[in-house]
Motif scaffolding. Structure first.
Motif, PDB file in Angstrom:
ATOM      1  N   HIS A  70     -33.706 117.604  54.323  1.00 17.32           N
ATOM      2  CA  HIS A  70     -34.811 117.605  53.367  1.00 17.32           C
ATOM      3  C   HIS A  70     -35.555 118.921  53.503  1.00 17.32           C
ATOM      4  CE1 HIS A  70     -34.456 113.432  52.158  1.00 17.32           C
ATOM      5  NE2 HIS A  70     -34.381 113.047  53.415  1.00 17.32           N
TER       6      HIS A  70
ATOM      7  N   GLU B  87     -31.513 119.417  50.595  1.00 14.63           N
ATOM      8  CA  GLU B  87     -31.905 118.451  49.568  1.00 14.63           C
ATOM      9  C   GLU B  87     -33.342 118.809  49.200  1.00 14.63           C
ATOM     10  OE1 GLU B  87     -31.828 114.311  50.733  1.00 14.63           O
ATOM     11  OE2 GLU B  87     -31.848 113.655  48.653  1.00 14.63           O
TER      12      GLU B  87
ATOM     13  N   HIS C 228     -28.636 110.586  44.112  1.00 15.40           N
ATOM     14  CA  HIS C 228     -28.769 109.116  43.988  1.00 15.40           C
ATOM     15  C   HIS C 228     -29.662 108.588  42.855  1.00 15.40           C
ATOM     16  CE1 HIS C 228     -32.237 110.180  46.430  1.00 15.40           C
ATOM     17  NE2 HIS C 228     -31.497 110.417  47.492  1.00 15.40           N
TER      18      HIS C 228
HETATM   19 FE   FE2 Z   1     -30.623 112.597  51.276  1.00 20.20          FE
END
Ligand code: FE2
Length: 253
Positions: free
Chosen positions: A42, A82, A138
């Motif tokens: 992240h 990400e 996602h």
């Molecule tokens: Fe992730």
């Protein structure tokens, strides 16, 4: 298989807790048939993890890569991030604070699960204007997609790459993400499946079980596209034309 979304780099976010755990996770991935893995910590979660590119991240990546060569030789490591949706993403990329997937044109982008579709489109378009191709992480976990999954068709038409999670396919996040994932798979609205693997003991960085599920319900050609060909194209920075979603009726969009 190629896994483009994992939290396998240690000590940065809610993923791997240690160097040893990272090696264990890589070993699990390799044993499960993953040949290439992108480490995507992240980058910029507000009030949470801040991992702008720096020498610590680069150093840990190189250390893990060296160790993997010795202990998990059948897997290749690559670096990415990400990135949490915000209006300053083009600026973060320009300044080298956020990086794309293996320094390709593709950027892994996540949103708040309760985000509005209008905001999602706006942020993704802003990224595209900077010459970057967003890979939406996602979407099956987002409320607006669970309520109106066909909206993903509009995202694909707008040039967004769609990545769903292994855990959603297997029902590990509950019935709603699973139903959305099934809808997207059934209607050929998925480009890539990734593990979004976090730890060795939960949300494992493996793909083979989800591959088997997709193969069982949709066939080998479709499974190979989602777990092998398309993620490999991302890794190699190939043209998005290679990423066309093939409709089951023979058409493409
Ligand atoms: Fe992730």
């Amino acid at each position: 298989m190629t896994d483009i979304h994992t939290h396998t780099l240690y000590g940065l976010d809610d993923g791997s807790e240690s160097f040893e755990m990272s090696l264990k996770m890589l070993s699990m991935a390799s044993k499960g048939g993953t040949k290439n893995i992108i480490l995507t910590p992240h980058c910029n979660i507000p009030g949470g993890y801040l991992n702008y590119m720096n020498s610590t991240i680069a150093g840990r990546f190189e250390k893990l890569k060296d160790a993997a060569k010795e202990f998990v030789p059948d897997i290749n490591l690559y670096l990415g991030m990400e990135v949490y949706a915000s209006n300053d993403i083009p600026e973060l990329i320009r300044r080298g604070m956020a990086i794309t997937l293996n320094r390709s044109r593709y950027l892994l982008v996540e949103f708040n699960f309760e985000e509005s579709p209008l905001y999602v489109f706006k942020v993704l378009q802003n990224i595209q204007k900077a010459g970057i191709v967003p890979v939406l992480a996602h979407p099956e976990r987002y409320a607006f997609v669970q309520q109106e999954p066909y909206i993903v068709h509009d995202l694909i038409r707008a040039g967004i790459i769609i990545q769903i999670n292994r855990g959603s396919i297997l029902g590990k996040f509950g019935s709603q993400p699973k139903a959305a994932a099934d809808y997207l798979l059934k209607h050929s609205m998925v480009h890539i499946v990734a593990s979004d693997g976090h730890r060795s003991y939960s949300r494992a960085p493996i793909l083979y079980d989800a591959y088997a599920e997709v193969e069982k319900h949709y066939g080998k050609e479709y499974a190979d596209m989602l777990f092998k060909k398309n993620p490999q194209n991302i890794l190699l920075d190939k043209d998005p034309a290679f990423l066309k979603v093939k409709l089951r009726h023979g058409k493409e969009f």
